[in-house]
Design an enzyme around this catalytic site. Structure first.
Site, PDB file in Angstrom:
ATOM      1  N   ASP A   1      27.925  21.817  12.722  1.00  0.00           N
ATOM      2  CA  ASP A   1      27.623  20.437  13.083  1.00  0.00           C
ATOM      3  C   ASP A   1      26.200  20.252  13.601  1.00  0.00           C
ATOM      4  OD1 ASP A   1      28.009  21.583  15.566  1.00  0.00           O
ATOM      5  OD2 ASP A   1      30.042  20.794  15.747  1.00  0.00           O
TER       6      ASP A   1
ATOM      7  N   ASP B   1      33.070  16.794  17.896  1.00  0.00           N
ATOM      8  CA  ASP B   1      33.575  17.708  16.903  1.00  0.00           C
ATOM      9  C   ASP B   1      34.926  18.193  17.432  1.00  0.00           C
ATOM     10  OD1 ASP B   1      33.508  19.652  14.798  1.00  0.00           O
ATOM     11  OD2 ASP B   1      33.030  21.119  16.334  1.00  0.00           O
TER      12      ASP B   1
ATOM     13  N   ASP C   1      29.830  22.298  19.024  1.00  0.00           N
ATOM     14  CA  ASP C   1      29.563  23.665  19.442  1.00  0.00           C
ATOM     15  C   ASP C   1      28.499  24.302  18.553  1.00  0.00           C
ATOM     16  OD1 ASP C   1      31.004  23.866  17.153  1.00  0.00           O
ATOM     17  OD2 ASP C   1      32.459  25.303  17.901  1.00  0.00           O
TER      18      ASP C   1
END
Ligand code: ADP
Ligand code: MG
Length: 631
Positions: free
Chosen positions: A526, A325, A522
């Site tokens: 996601d 990400d 994190d």
């Protein structure tokens, strides 16, 4: 904590029995080879040796047999020793039991050490805290603290709770949680974690989480539960041990008849069958994998990397694609507002509205805005019914109606239009946040994030010499993605931008055609990709609201080099497991052939067998030496 006391008492008892067993053996050896001793004394010594060496194993074996209907390798050893004694090889039987109980004790010590690494955190959890009350500061049990309480931290003391600093600035030693040995400087607003050490300042902290939900409590739970999530090779060695024990028992009995057939007398045949039993016992095979896996897990935990069990460790070693990400993972969570353009009304009113909308969001964009208005002493507006749309933005209601902030996708959804006057902001390589009311655009804010310090180095290490593919996935615009990718040394075809959370999941699925996929995030926007990947890796877990449960691997500190180190450790572990299994199975084959066809004496079989077991354990323990620390 009582569990720990229990297990160390058991350990001490085990040590004592092992010592007694060896004393008995020493006396009997003296009698046999050096100086004949009174018969009574020799028998007493041998008896002590058999009892002290055999009883723990026999008890363990019988317990397994009754309660779980499992045949244990301990049983093989006891049967072998008793058989040896029955045919007059009393000394050999004693040697067998002595070596077996020694390797058992060493093994338990080593394994206990590995297991206890994180459990030791429990002992670092203070039991009381200094709470500020109406009548001054009082000492209360930590369990009584609730979020909102204020506690005072004295210099040098362990932090009793997870909380946020409200008064004071100082350094904390957070190595217990993040594995980071350099002290972290913290000031008002920063999070502190239970079981870390407040070094020099007097700090006042507002409790944010109760005892049961603290970061450390979650770490402990994760590691304890992890024991249940065993890796494929752990399951293999267990399965193998089970089946194989039966094979060895039956095989030894059959071999007795075989030896009789080829002309050995009954005593000799039993002796040789017992030797075969020892030679063929799979102790080393069974211990090969856990010795390596537990050592590696504990080394990782000390370095601030938590694996959800051996399965995650083995998967990480095999990963072929690392997908990252962008926001908050490859870039710092500390984005900065770089431009503000209010189209209607004053800039202050505009920022007050935007900050009010983002007041509760955990997105780095929101944090940048909050810091900006704090610096400029702007009071955020009250905005209610806030709803966040991952990778699009955020909506809410103020006194006049619906308001929103987000990217172009959000703008289009709201039916608003982009005026040409904003073209300079729109075309730049910074994240654009558009703020509007209904279908009217009120203004725009640009936010720039920067790559994490060691991210480039860490990516390079993961890529190695083409050992893994790298991917960057972001909901941000292509221009921003390209700028960050350039700084990190990622190639254009490794970058995917403008993604929704569902797109990330789809890309993770796509990438599986190259092999196992790890997703590093994190946890903001996601979680789905983290869950879908073969190995979900969450970063900066200490203190984040993302439960440790969301991932298979948790990096407590926000340092991507830890990921590269964890990957190295995982691959080393895989190698050690292969070495161990080769050694263990190889030694077993040699000993079995020796005892079947070459008249291998029992003491040699015993030495080979136990020596192999010890080697395998020691080889596994090498992984305990800290390879995860980065400086
Ligand atoms: P990444 O995939 O890099 O972590 P996100 O999916 O979190 O990025 O966000 C993608 C885009 O969605 C952001 O660049 C921003 O334009 C928009 N966005 C997401 N959350 C917010 C928010 N709270 N406020 C404004 N914009 C947001
Ligand atoms: Mg993100």
């Amino acid at each position: 904590m009582s569990d720990q006391a229990d297990s160390s008492a058991i350990q001490d008892g085990e040590d004592l029995l092992t010592i007694l067993c060896w004393i008995g053996l020493a006396v009997a050896t003296l009698d046999a080879f050096v100086q004949p001793l009174p018969l009574g004394l020799t028998w007493a010594a041998l008896g002590m040796s058999y009892l002290a060496g055999g009883i723990p194993s026999a008890r363990e074996a019988l317990r397994e047999l009754w309660s779980e209907r499992k045949l244990d390798i301990d049983l093989l050893m006891v049967v072998a020793a008793l058989t040896a004694a029955a045919v007059g090889a009393t000394l050999e039987g004693a040697v067998l039991l002595a070596l077996f109980s020694l390797s058992h004790t060493l093994e338990h010590r080593a394994m206990g050490k590995a297991r206890r690494a994180v459990e030791a955190l429990m002992q670092l959890r203070p039991e009381t805290a200094l709470r500020e009350g109406p009548n001054g500061v009082e000492e209360v049990p930590v369990a009584d603290l609730v979020p909102g309480d204020r506690v005072v931290l004295r210099p040098g003391a362990r932090v009793p709770v997870d909380g946020r600093i409200v008064v004071g600035t100082g350094h904390l030693d957070e190595s217990t949680v993040t594995g980071e040995s350099a002290p972290a400087r913290k000031t008002v607003g920063a999070l502190v974690h239970e079981a870390t050490v407040n070094l020099e300042a007097i700090l006042t902290v507002e409790v944010t989480r109760g005892l049961a939900t603290s970061t450390v409590a979650q770490m402990i739970r994760l590691v304890t539960e992890a024991q249940a999530m065993r890796s494929p090779s752990e399951r293999f060695s267990d399965w193998f041990g089970q089946r194989y024990t039966v094979v060895v028992l039956v095989g030894s009995i059959l071999s007795y008849f075989g030896f009789r057939q080829v002309g050995w007398d009954p005593g000799e045949a039993v002796y040789r069958a017992a030797t075969l039993l020892v030679a063929a016992s799979p102790c080393a095979v069974v211990i090969s994998v856990p010795a390596a896996v537990l050592s590696a897990l504990s080394a990782a935990a000390r370095g601030g990397v938590l694996f959800k069990g051996g399965a995650a460790l083995e998967s990480l070693a095999e990963v072929k694609v690392f997908a990252f990400d962008k926001t908050g993972t490859l870039t710092t969570g500390q984005a900065e507002v770089t431009g503000v353009a209010a189209l209607i009304g004053t800039e202050v009113d505009f920022l007050a509205l935007a900050a009010g909308l983002e007041a509760q969001s955990e997105h780095p964009i929101a944090e940048a805005l909050r810091r900006l208005v704090l610096r400029r002493a702007i009071t955020p507006l009250d905005v209610g019914e806030v709803q966040s749309f991952p990778s699009e933005g955020i909506t809410g209601q103020d006194r006049e109606g619906g308001v929103w902030a987000g990217n172009r996708r959000m703008l289009e959804k709201m039916g608003a239009a982009l005026p040409d006057s904003l073209s300079r902001m729109i075309n730049g390589a910074e994240t654009l946040v558009l703020v509007g009311r209904g279908s009217m655009l009120l203004g725009a804010i640009t936010v720039a994030d920067t790559p994490r310090d060691a991210a480039r180095e860490a990516l390079g290490a993961l890529r190695g010499k083409g050992e893994a593919r790298l991917l960057m996935m972001t909901g941000d615009r292509a221009e921003v993605a390209a700028r960050i990718a350039g700084m990190l040394g990622l190639k254009p075809d490794e970058v995917h931008s403008g993604l929704l959370p569902a797109d990330k999941v789809r890309l993770v699925d796509d990438a599986t055609r190259y092999g196992k996929v790890a997703f590093v995030g994190d946890g903001v926007n996601d979680a789905a990709a983290l869950a879908r990947a073969d190995v979900g890796i969450a970063m900066g877990v200490a203190g984040s609201e993302v439960a440790l449960q969301a991932a298979d691997v948790a990096l407590m500190a926000e340092d991507l080099r830890k990921l590269a180190a964890a990957r190295r450790l995982a691959r080393r572990t895989a190698r050690v497991i292969r070495q161990n299994l080769t050694l263990a199975i190889g030694a077993m084959v040699v000993l079995v052939i020796g005892s079947l066809f070459f008249d291998l004496p029992m003491p040699l079989a015993v030495l080979g067998h136990e020596g192999g077991t010890l080697l395998v354990v020691l080889n596994g323990l090498r992984l305990l030496a800290d390879p995860i620390r980065v400086r």
